[in-house]
Design a protein around this motif. Structure first.
Motif, short mmCIF file in Angstrom:
data_model
loop_
_atom_site.label_atom_id
_atom_site.label_comp_id
_atom_site.label_asym_id
_atom_site.label_seq_id
_atom_site.Cartn_x
_atom_site.Cartn_y
_atom_site.Cartn_z
N ALA A 158 84.87 32.33 51.97
CA ALA A 158 83.77 31.94 52.03
C ALA A 158 83.31 31.03 51.03
O ALA A 158 83.37 31.46 49.87
CB ALA A 158 82.82 33.31 52.24
N GLU A 187 77.51 26.47 54.30
CA GLU A 187 78.51 27.32 54.32
C GLU A 187 79.72 26.99 55.26
O GLU A 187 79.40 26.65 55.98
CB GLU A 187 77.99 29.07 54.73
N THR A 246 81.08 36.63 52.64
CA THR A 246 79.70 36.10 52.39
C THR A 246 78.84 36.93 51.51
O THR A 246 78.05 36.38 50.93
CB THR A 246 79.23 35.62 53.95
#
Length: 956
Positions: free
Chosen positions: A582, A641, A897
């Motif tokens: 992530a 992201e 995350t």
């Protein structure tokens, strides 16, 4: 003379008292008449034989299940099956590791079918009452409290459901804990015991069941009825009268009568599977459920389907149906459970599940195709499955204005399957995939389901071993022939579900017949996926990175700072064969002026719809799927992201793909058009299986000053979106990169530094992250949908308070329990209430949210009830018992995350320490201030007649 007293043996504690007394009156006389005879061994053997004989008499233990289902000796030794004297069936099997929880279920042969056609939902109402009504509630607490005490999670470790022909109740307990096992069986005993159904309980749960139906749109229930009326026109069992929305047609007397008749031991079974000793569990079952009095067993329900002839074309227009759905269905009869052919039929269906996606790819994997999505599988919503009739369905969502074209393509595909064979290579690939998936099915859940089948139908469905053998032995010719037999045109029915406004686009029966005939005349489609195109990755221009020693962090993480971009790299080595990464950075839309935010939010979607490294969206999807890799790129309201993961042996490829999102991503006109079309459909033609939420989510976003795609009506500009992509995703500067998997730390650092240490080439002058507002008491009302209301109550704080905010996750569990008791039980006005807490940094925000659905007429009453509960919580605080209860709940596992988010918020990968009692009280003080409570309410369109007041918007 030798006397054997059964009461001296270990098994006596499992027998009813009358069995023990009967055995104690037996006298067994034998003579010692030869040397060398071991009376000790003989008596041990004799006692076991005698006890088994007594068990046969008093419990009706059957031994034929293993032989009937072809169970091997090893499995048979781990198995106890049979019937107690009162008629209750039991299936107990040792299965799975001790790390898996034990599954304990009660199955009752009663369901919705027992109320057809006029009084539906009686079994459903009973299921609700049985779950909640525990006889020993004063000493043992509610089901939620009892499961929590065993370390379980409410909503995950217990549940119940009323199906068409049976009702199930399940609780899961940890293995290796005798007290938990006993507690689980006690709960089962409570559920199985006879009880008096009080008027207030029936009234409460009838209202709750009525509200549960509001979770789905009216068209969902209507379409379900339309399907069954047309699939089985001659079988009244599968026809029912849908009650008025917000009502339950089954009255109190029907509910009581159904419970009294069907909740009897001879109509029930207990299924227990897990890391257990079957003998000990059998003893627990015998001692607790054996004393339930035997009662008359109702005759089984006739479920035979008289005819499976098809030939119907059903054009269904519903005012609540927004999107256009096409279904081409084929009825087919299955071999009875317990027969060898059943495994071969299952093998055909499993192979088809892995062949059809490739065959259907040509219909959906092109820009602006008339078919948006297409799925093919056995119909899960077919209530006649128990009768031995299954339905194979091709289900498509099509562009409304191109309904006829979508139907034509589906007919073309099915015609091709009848005319052309799936090639040997494709079938071999599908068989390999099906066999791989089978390993995940051989678990506690699969074993549990097989015993449920055995109880309901007299034999279990095909075992994993039998299905595996059938898949392995099936030839391509056998598969092609068997699958064509399933797709028998004489058993075909066609449905088109659509909005009245799109009726002009729906072809009539004559036109559909011509489309079918035309499909047989045109050239067959390719049934295999197009040749895989490979991406062309740009070569690295810099020299390899030099390894640097990491710094140690909590929970086994290692940390580096990448030299060029300043990104933080966090890595933890695990035994998992799957690698996950992530990449997270604060910012997103919140870094830009308000008039640019929507453009920024579209960046991730447009880029994903465009492809990368020379591949378009569909070529990229096929390449990723062939390598078992998944990724997602997004620019949200406050984050940028990239998430990517795949097999550990694909690590270098995973990094190349991740790098390509920054240096080789595409932003194409075709991808832009696909996203714009999707946004329009979400607004104008949302999926109508559930209540429409687009306007509602837009209203919530406005109140919280949270940008959301499609919030305004401004045109999303292609060039601006692509420009924002270059600003946001051209570098990894200041990102937090979290990686977990079975990799060498040195390899991780060097490979990440080589490929993902990407500095910003141009410093973009963007505004700093903006500050979000605190909410104030207000009401925002929007109008959408037909008959149900959605209510969101929220408090947002623009500052973070580390001393109390980390208590939010536990505090909301307490609030949720209180609100469930108030809104569902006391007010009888909603199926469930959700409560959740969110916090993030840069921009700083913490928000507490409550949401529920209800009858529009109950909105004001329920909002006042919630306020009353929050005010009570604020005045009186949390009880010590409530606090102790939530501390026992297992913490949620943090994904990559969440780890990155922790680093951004606290500079640590470790979760916060468990909050203390004062932290909980501080959180309550901070998030129950009614002067900050914002109310967002969605009412049906028909309710939009009142003049808005000063604190009420007129809607979107």
């Amino acid at each position: 003379m030798v006397m054997v007293l059964i009461s001296e043996t270990r098994i006596c504690r499992y027998l009813p008292r009358k069995a023990i007394l009967a055995a104690e009156n037996l006298r067994l006389e034998y003579l010692l008449d030869f040397d060398g005879f071991s009376w000790v061994l003989f008596m041990k053997f004799f006692k076991v034989a005698l006890l088994y004989f007594i068990a046969l008499i008093f419990f009706g233990v059957t031994v034929s299940v293993a032989a009937q289902d072809g169970i091997d000796r090893e499995t048979a030794r781990s198995l106890q099956t049979g019937t107690l004297a009162n008629g209750l069936a039991y299936y107990i099997q040792r299965k799975g590791p001790s790390s898996d929880k034990i599954s304990i279920s009660l199955i009752v042969r009663v369901g919705a079918a027992h109320g057809v056609p006029h009084e539906l939902e009686a079994a459903h109402v009973i299921e609700h009452i049985v779950v909640a009504k525990l006889r020993d509630v004063d000493t043992k607490g509610s089901i939620s409290e009892r499961v929590s005490r065993m370390g379980g999670t409410p909503g995950r470790d217990y549940g119940a459901g009323a199906g068409f022909q049976f009702t199930s109740y399940t609780v899961k307990v940890p293995a290796g804990d005798p007290a938990a096992l006993t507690a689980g069986i006690e709960i089962l005993t409570d559920w199985a015991s006879s009880m008096k159904l009080e008027d207030d309980e029936i009234d409460r749960e009838r209202k709750v069941v009525a509200e549960e139906a509001r979770l789905a749109a009216p068209s969902f229930h209507s379409n379900l009825g339309v399907r069954h009326h047309n699939w089985y026109p001659r079988d009244a069992l599968y026809h029912w009268e849908i009650p008025l929305r917000g009502t339950v047609s089954a009255g109190p007397e029907t509910v009581r009568a159904l419970h009294g008749r069907y909740y009897v031991p001879g109509n029930m079974a207990v299924v227990i599977v897990g890391a257990i000793d079957p003998n000990i569990v059998f003893g627990e079952i015998s001692s607790r459920l054996g004393p339930l009095p035997a009662r008359e067993v109702p005759a089984p329900l006739g479920t035979t389907v008289s005819d499976i002839t098809g030939g119907r074309y059903i054009d269904v227009s519903h005012p609540d149906q927004s999107s256009t759905r096409v279904e081409v269905t084929y009825k087919f009869r299955r071999t009875k459970r317990g027969q060898v052919q059943r495994a071969r039929e299952t093998a055909v269906l499993r192979i088809a599940n892995h062949l059809l996606p490739d065959a259907m790819a040509g219909l959906t994997q092109r820009y602006a195709a008339p078919t948006i999505e297409l799925l093919a599988d056995v119909e899960p919503g077919n209530f006649a499955g128990a009768s031995g009739v299954d339905i194979y369905s091709f289900k498509a969502r099509v562009r409304s204005e191109r309904t006829a074209a979508g139907l034509a393509e589906i007919f073309h595909l099915i015609s091709t399957i009848h005319r052309e064979d799936f090639d040997d290579k494709s079938i071999k690939k599908a068989k390999t995939a099906a066999l791989y998936r089978l390993k995940d099915d051989d678990d506690i859940g699969e074993t549990h389901n097989r015993w449920v089948d055995h109880f309901l139908f007299g034999a279990s469905d095909a075992s994993v071993a039998d299905i595996r053998a059938a898949i392995e032995s099936m030839t391509p010719a056998e598969f092609n022939q068997a699958f064509r037999q399933i797709l028998d045109p004489t058993h075909r029915d066609i449905f088109v579900f659509h909005s009245p406004k799109n009726s002009a686009f729906v072809p009539d029966k004559k036109a559909v017949d011509e489309l079918i005939a035309q499909a047989d005349r045109v050239k067959p489609l390719p049934l295999s996926i197009p040749k895989l195109r490979l991406p062309v990755f740009e070569p690295l221009n810099s020299s390899p990175a030099v390894f640097r020693d990491p710094k140690s962090e909590a929970d086994g993480f290692m940390r580096w700072t990448l030299p060029k971009s300043g990104a933080t790299l966090l890595f933890k080595r695990t035994i998992a064969s799957h690698v996950e990464a992530a990449l997270l950075r604060p910012g997103g839309a919140s870094r830009f002026p308000v008039d640019k935010m929507e453009q920024v939010l579209a960046v991730g979607d447009v880029v994903k719809a465009s492809g990368f490294a020379g591949l378009n969206q569909f070529e990229a999807q096929n390449f990723l799927q062939s390598n078992g890799i998944m990724f997602d790129l997004s620019a949200t309201a406050d984050r940028e992201e990239l998430k990517i993961g795949g097999p550990a042996d694909k690590w270098n490829l995973i990094l190349k793909i991740a790098r390509a999102q920054f240096v080789q991503a595409r932003c194409s006109r075709e991808g832009y058009g696909e996203v714009m079309s999707r946004i329009a459909r979400n607004i104008d033609e949302p999926d109508t299986a559930f209540l429409p939420r687009t306007k509602f989510e837009q209203a919530v976003a406005k109140v919280l000053a949270n940008p959301i795609l499609g919030l305004s009506e401004q045109e999303l500009d292609f060039r601006r979106i692509c420009g924002f992509h270059r600003e946001i995703f051209s570098d990894t500067e200041s990102m937090t990169i979290v990686i977990t998997g079975n990799l060498q730390p040195g390899d991780v650092y060097q490979s990440v530094a080589d490929r993902l240490d990407i500095p910003a080439s141009v410093r973009v002058n963007v505004p700093s992250v903006r500050k979000l507002p605190d909410t104030e008491a207000s009401r925002t009302t929007v109008y959408d949908g037909k008959d149900a209301a959605i209510v969101r109550l929220t408090i947002q704080r623009s500052d973070l308070d580390p001393a109390s905010d980390h208590a939010g996750e536990l505090a909301v569990k307490i609030v949720r329990e209180r609100l469930e008791a108030r809104i569902r039980v006391a007010e009888k006005a909603s199926y469930s209430v959700s409560a959740f807490f969110m916090r993030s940094a840069k921009p700083d925000r913490a928000s507490f949210n409550i949401e529920f659905n209800c009858d529009p007429r109950n909105v004001e009453r329920l909002i006042e009830a919630v306020k009353d509960e929050l005010l009570s919580l604020r005045k009186r605080g949390v009880t010590q018992e409530e606090f102790a209860g939530v501390l026992k709940l297992p913490p949620r596992r943090a994904n990559n995350t969440a780890i990155a988010e922790r680093w951004l918020v606290r500079g640590s990968v470790q979760g916060a320490n468990p909050p203390n009692y004062r932290d909980i009280l501080a959180w309550v003080e901070r998030f129950t201030d009614l002067s900050r409570l914002a109310e967002i309410v969605q009412l049906p369109i028909a309710a939009n007649s009142a003049t808005p007041t000063s604190d009420q918007s007129s809607g979107l």
